[in-house]
Design a protein around this motif. Structure first.
Motif, PDB file in Angstrom:
ATOM      1  N   LEU A   1      79.825  25.436  38.541  1.00 18.75           N
ATOM      2  CA  LEU A   1      80.242  26.906  38.652  1.00 18.75           C
ATOM      3  C   LEU A   1      78.521  27.713  38.104  1.00 18.75           C
ATOM      4  CD1 LEU A   1      81.510  29.284  38.863  1.00 18.75           C
ATOM      5  CD2 LEU A   1      82.188  29.788  36.673  1.00 18.75           C
ATOM      6  N   GLY A   2      78.168  26.923  37.262  1.00 15.89           N
ATOM      7  CA  GLY A   2      76.300  27.460  36.785  1.00 15.89           C
ATOM      8  C   GLY A   2      75.429  27.711  37.840  1.00 15.89           C
ATOM      9  N   ALA A   3      75.957  25.965  38.730  1.00 13.83           N
ATOM     10  CA  ALA A   3      74.925  25.988  39.622  1.00 13.83           C
ATOM     11  C   ALA A   3      75.284  27.014  40.441  1.00 13.83           C
ATOM     12  CB  ALA A   3      75.214  25.048  39.823  1.00 13.83           C
ATOM     13  N   PHE A   4      76.362  27.177  41.361  1.00  8.37           N
ATOM     14  CA  PHE A   4      76.658  28.817  41.964  1.00  8.37           C
ATOM     15  C   PHE A   4      75.973  29.437  41.538  1.00  8.37           C
ATOM     16  CE2 PHE A   4      79.220  24.985  43.476  1.00  8.37           C
ATOM     17  CZ  PHE A   4      79.584  25.937  45.157  1.00  8.37           C
ATOM     18  N   VAL A   5      76.024  30.127  40.316  1.00 11.41           N
ATOM     19  CA  VAL A   5      75.577  31.171  39.782  1.00 11.41           C
ATOM     20  C   VAL A   5      74.250  31.882  40.337  1.00 11.41           C
ATOM     21  CG1 VAL A   5      74.707  32.873  37.258  1.00 11.41           C
ATOM     22  CG2 VAL A   5      77.223  32.014  37.845  1.00 11.41           C
ATOM     23  N   VAL A   6      72.896  30.310  40.195  1.00 12.11           N
ATOM     24  CA  VAL A   6      71.831  30.984  40.484  1.00 12.11           C
ATOM     25  C   VAL A   6      72.061  30.875  41.710  1.00 12.11           C
ATOM     26  CG1 VAL A   6      69.749  29.046  39.974  1.00 12.11           C
ATOM     27  CG2 VAL A   6      71.225  29.172  38.266  1.00 12.11           C
ATOM     28  N   TRP A   7      72.098  29.433  42.445  1.00  9.91           N
ATOM     29  CA  TRP A   7      72.325  29.448  43.829  1.00  9.91           C
ATOM     30  C   TRP A   7      73.044  31.106  44.829  1.00  9.91           C
ATOM     31  CZ3 TRP A   7      75.436  24.369  44.142  1.00  9.91           C
ATOM     32  CH2 TRP A   7      74.948  23.166  43.773  1.00  9.91           C
ATOM     33  N   ARG A   8      73.506  31.530  44.129  1.00 19.20           N
ATOM     34  CA  ARG A   8      74.604  33.041  44.625  1.00 19.20           C
ATOM     35  C   ARG A   8      73.318  34.311  43.796  1.00 19.20           C
ATOM     36  NH1 ARG A   8      78.664  32.518  47.931  1.00 19.20           N
ATOM     37  NH2 ARG A   8      77.617  34.772  48.280  1.00 19.20           N
ATOM     38  N   PHE A   9      72.488  33.933  42.988  1.00 24.45           N
ATOM     39  CA  PHE A   9      71.541  34.617  42.262  1.00 24.45           C
ATOM     40  C   PHE A   9      72.463  36.026  42.053  1.00 24.45           C
ATOM     41  CE2 PHE A   9      69.813  34.342  46.356  1.00 24.45           C
ATOM     42  CZ  PHE A   9      68.926  33.203  46.825  1.00 24.45           C
ATOM     43  N   LEU A  10      73.440  35.484  40.857  1.00 26.92           N
ATOM     44  CA  LEU A  10      73.922  35.847  39.703  1.00 26.92           C
ATOM     45  C   LEU A  10      75.405  37.041  40.648  1.00 26.92           C
ATOM     46  CD1 LEU A  10      70.770  37.144  37.062  1.00 26.92           C
ATOM     47  CD2 LEU A  10      72.575  34.482  37.559  1.00 26.92           C
TER      48      LEU A  10
END
Length: 336
Positions: free
Chosen positions: A112-121
């Motif tokens: 989920l932390g990776a998705f937070v970065v990939w989806r620009f917060l």
């Protein structure tokens, strides 16, 4: 194998270290959000490339990078705790299931932390990331409580008065909702949707439902209103804890350990009052990191205090019909 064998001191220390590290990780995550450093490392798991684990010397970069490194430390601690319990205490479900949940969720949190970065917060992902962190913290608290206590006899779980524990759990659940709403306020940039004009009211109302014009105003109003509700709920729990102490003393059921059933709500009252003050300072300083970081950190402390209380209140629940205390003149003490 002796089922009644209590976990050794090393496991207790590891459990406490896991909780402390997760709390530190939460505070560091608050620092990342408060300083807008969430995208300072644009790739994952490295900082600027997949294998880049020594990024350039920049405050924002190292705040985000340190957050990831500490998350790795928490993952290793949870892995060690899981292996220890699986090897020696898998016969104790109150230890097995919380640590299995924590082990699974830590990995989900990393993704989920990776998705937070990939989806620009994206706000929804940031809120989910914070909420999952609180669930992991709760699982580790359950482990820490159970490794410092003797095994629970399944035969004693039924027939207990859990009204006090249920009330405590309800307040803890309200705290979790407030943390999620607060996280979404941060994620959507709604912290300044209402200013301090007319505080504690918002546009002259406790909850300006009619005047809410934007999503940001809605989340801000909900967060501030829930803060007042939570403050009242925590004060009620502190009063209820005092009543519970008196009941246990009158029935002769009070034990030294039970003092935490009174202390934790009192600590929560102090923390909630401080949290409201910090929240006001947040608006007054226009969301300065000096106040935002403590606000997010204290929120996790309130969650820990109230969740720990709910777990202890359930574990230490009294029988539904405790025997009345005997007096010196009670004839039942005199053998026939």
């Amino acid at each position: 194998m002796d089922v009644s064998r209590a976990p050794d001191r090393g496991l207790r220390r590891l459990a406490v270290a896991s909780v402390a590290s997760t709390l530190a990780l939460t505070a560091l995550g608050g620092a990342v959000r408060a300083t807008d450093s969430g995208l300072a490392c644009p790739t994952w798991p490295g900082c600027f490339s997949a294998g880049d684990f020594v990024p350039p010397a920049d405050l924002h970069v190292w705040l985000e990078h340190s957050h990831r490194l500490l998350a790795g430390v928490v993952g290793l601690l949870v892995a060690a705790l899981t292996l220890w319990i699986l090897r020696r205490f898998r016969h104790r479900p109150e230890l097995l299931w919380p640590i299995v949940a924590a082990a699974v969720l830590v990995n989900v949190q990393a993704v989920l932390g990776a998705f937070v970065v990939w989806r620009f917060l994206r706000a929804e992902l940031v809120t989910a990331h914070l909420g999952l962190a609180m669930v992991i913290l709760g699982s580790l608290i359950a482990v820490a409580i159970n490794v410092t206590s003797p095994p629970v006899d399944a035969r004693t779980r039924s027939g207990r008065d859990r009204r006090f524990a249920r009330g405590s759990a309800a307040v803890a659940a309200l705290t979790f909702v407030q943390v999620l709403v607060g996280g979404h306020v941060t994620g959507t940039g709604a912290g300044l949707a209402y200013r301090l004009d007319g505080f504690p009211l918002m546009d002259g109302a406790v909850f300006p439902a009619i005047n809410v014009a934007t999503e940001r105003e809605l989340y801000h109003a909900a967060h501030r209103t829930l803060a007042y509700v939570l403050a009242l709920a925590v004060v009620w729990l502190a009063w209820r804890a005092v009543q519970e102490r008196r009941r246990r003393e009158e029935t002769g059921a009070w034990q030294t350990r039970d003092r935490w059933l009174v202390r934790l709500p009192a600590i929560a009252v102090v923390l909630v009052v401080a949290q409201i003050g910090i929240g006001v300072a947040n608006i007054a300083t226009e969301l300065s990191w000096v106040t935002v970081i403590p606000h997010l950190t204290v929120a996790s402390w309130i969650w820990v205090a109230l969740l720990t209380h709910a777990m202890l209140a359930s574990r230490w629940s009294l029988p539904s019909s405790p025997e009345p205390p005997r007096t010196a003149g009670d004839r039942s003490e005199v053998p026939a």
